[in-house]
Scaffold this active site. Sequence first.
Site, short mmCIF file in Angstrom:
data_model
loop_
_atom_site.label_atom_id
_atom_site.label_comp_id
_atom_site.label_asym_id
_atom_site.label_seq_id
_atom_site.Cartn_x
_atom_site.Cartn_y
_atom_site.Cartn_z
N LYS A 126 80.01 -31.53 16.37
CA LYS A 126 80.50 -32.90 16.30
C LYS A 126 79.51 -33.76 15.51
O LYS A 126 78.31 -33.54 15.59
CB LYS A 126 80.61 -33.49 17.71
N ARG A 150 90.30 -26.36 26.47
CA ARG A 150 91.53 -25.60 26.77
C ARG A 150 91.21 -24.12 26.98
O ARG A 150 91.94 -23.43 27.68
CB ARG A 150 92.54 -25.83 25.63
N1 BES Z 1 85.84 -33.14 24.72
C1 BES Z 1 86.60 -33.22 23.53
C2 BES Z 1 87.69 -34.25 23.58
C3 BES Z 1 87.26 -35.67 23.56
C4 BES Z 1 86.62 -36.22 22.47
C5 BES Z 1 87.59 -36.48 24.63
C6 BES Z 1 86.28 -37.54 22.47
C7 BES Z 1 87.26 -37.80 24.61
C8 BES Z 1 86.59 -38.33 23.54
C9 BES Z 1 87.28 -31.89 23.23
O1 BES Z 1 86.56 -30.77 23.63
C10 BES Z 1 87.44 -31.82 21.76
O2 BES Z 1 86.46 -31.81 21.08
N2 BES Z 1 88.69 -31.79 21.30
C11 BES Z 1 88.98 -31.73 19.91
C12 BES Z 1 90.09 -30.73 19.70
C13 BES Z 1 90.33 -30.38 18.27
C14 BES Z 1 89.15 -29.64 17.70
C15 BES Z 1 91.57 -29.52 18.18
C16 BES Z 1 89.39 -33.13 19.45
O3 BES Z 1 90.06 -33.82 20.19
O4 BES Z 1 89.00 -33.50 18.35
MN MN Z 2 85.18 -30.15 22.16
#
Ligand code: BES
Ligand code: MN
Length: 458
Positions: free
Chosen positions: A238, A312
């Site tokens: 990230k 997931r």
């Molecule tokens: N923990 C994050 C989701 C998240 C991000 C929740 C910011 C609240 C605030 C999750 O693990 C994630 O990174 N999801 C990705 C999925 C994508 C790579 C398909 C997302 O939402 O960008």
């Molecule tokens: Mn994530």
Amino acid sequence: MHPAFTTATDAIPITFVAKSTLESLLTGLPATERQFAKASAFTGKPGQYLGLPDGKGSLSNVLFGIEDADDEWRDLFRPGLLPGNLPAGIYRFANTPHDARLATLAFALGSYRFSRYRKNDATSAQLVPPDGVDMHEITRMAEAATMARDLINTPANDMGPDELAEAAKALADKFGARYSCVVGDDLIAKNFPLIHAVGRASTRAPRLIDFTWGNPSHPKVTLVGKGVCFDTGGLDLKPSSGMLIMKKDMGGAATVLALAHMIMDAKLKVRLRVLIPAVENAVAGNAFRPLDIFPSRKGITVEIGNTDAEGRLVLADALALADEEKPDLLVDLGTLTGAARVALGPDLPPFYTNDDRLAADVDRCARSENDPLWRMPLWPPYDSWLESKIANLNNAPSGAFAGSVTCALFLQRFVEHAKSWLHVDIYGWTPTARPARPEGGECQAARAIYKLLSTRYG
Ligand code: BES
Ligand code: MN
Ligand code: ZN
């Protein structure tokens, strides 16, 4: 009782004032108080606060502005602003706010401060509970929220998979639940390949927390919570802005523990099981990679489209285990997608279920508990977006559309035998303080689901 409450007899009255009741309320006040309110330009604007002095200069009354009763968007938690504004002391409601029960709950929720690393800087205003409010219920709800908020607010250096498991065990022990935990390479031996893959790069071993409580002959309710103690994104790292608050990525686990606390404390007639995959999504030479393919507990092979779609993955193995015993109700909660925030913002988590009766109950309870939730669809045509060219499933469709929906569809693949399934994509965080919701970790959806369960199984 919760520390925000006390049963003293001598308490300073708090008078709730709306625009339409301002004149008549002022007329009923002693002359000095009335004049002071007028001189201070108190208009009864929602959230406006004014302490009134008596003839000797001490605080004799507090006026607090709330919306008019016919305002459809009146904030029933607005009294949650009071503990942050009132000087230390003991208070009571002089008249009834829109909803005395929710106002009392808001007072407790609004008095929360995270004080693990420095002294609590809040004043200690306490409330004498209004008549007719079930204080056992308020106390268990407030204690549950405090536990969830504390767990979320605790930074990842002090809240790793091990510490999260300790917190779950402490809760299980308190209520005599049967606790177990599968740790590290045992996850492979016991067939939880996805939980292991996501958590293996961390120096803190991944694990699956599991506890069971209640009479085995009661209906089976199983709660599954995403326990990613820190989400760096993995090799699909990230950016710093996105990583900043990822200590909250165990918000689903914290919320599930809060819900379990309420269920066990109220002795609901359920056989409860709690499952929490607890991992850290870290970066190291042995981290799982984009386009790796893993088997899952259910046997479905999963290709990794993105290592940042880790929530997931860990939920998939936990849901598969939960599903094996055909629970009457299977609920999972997690901070799963940024897309849910794009769709509905931080304060309104989407929920998913194919059970229309359950959806109606969730909607009703979310409203009655002021714990807002909004139904989104498990839209079958998008299911094909999860296809992989060489495995059964891909964890992250390449397009940027409907991310919360496709995450829910991914999870649905791992639920087959449960009579009813509910999935909630929570945020677990209040970005800027609102009444009864201080900035930081937040317990979302637990009170609504608790209410649903207590109606069905109380
Ligand atoms: N923990 C994050 C989701 C998240 C991000 C929740 C910011 C609240 C605030 C999750 O693990 C994630 O990174 N999801 C990705 C999925 C994508 C790579 C398909 C997302 O939402 O960008
Ligand atoms: Mn994530
Ligand atoms: Zn995550």
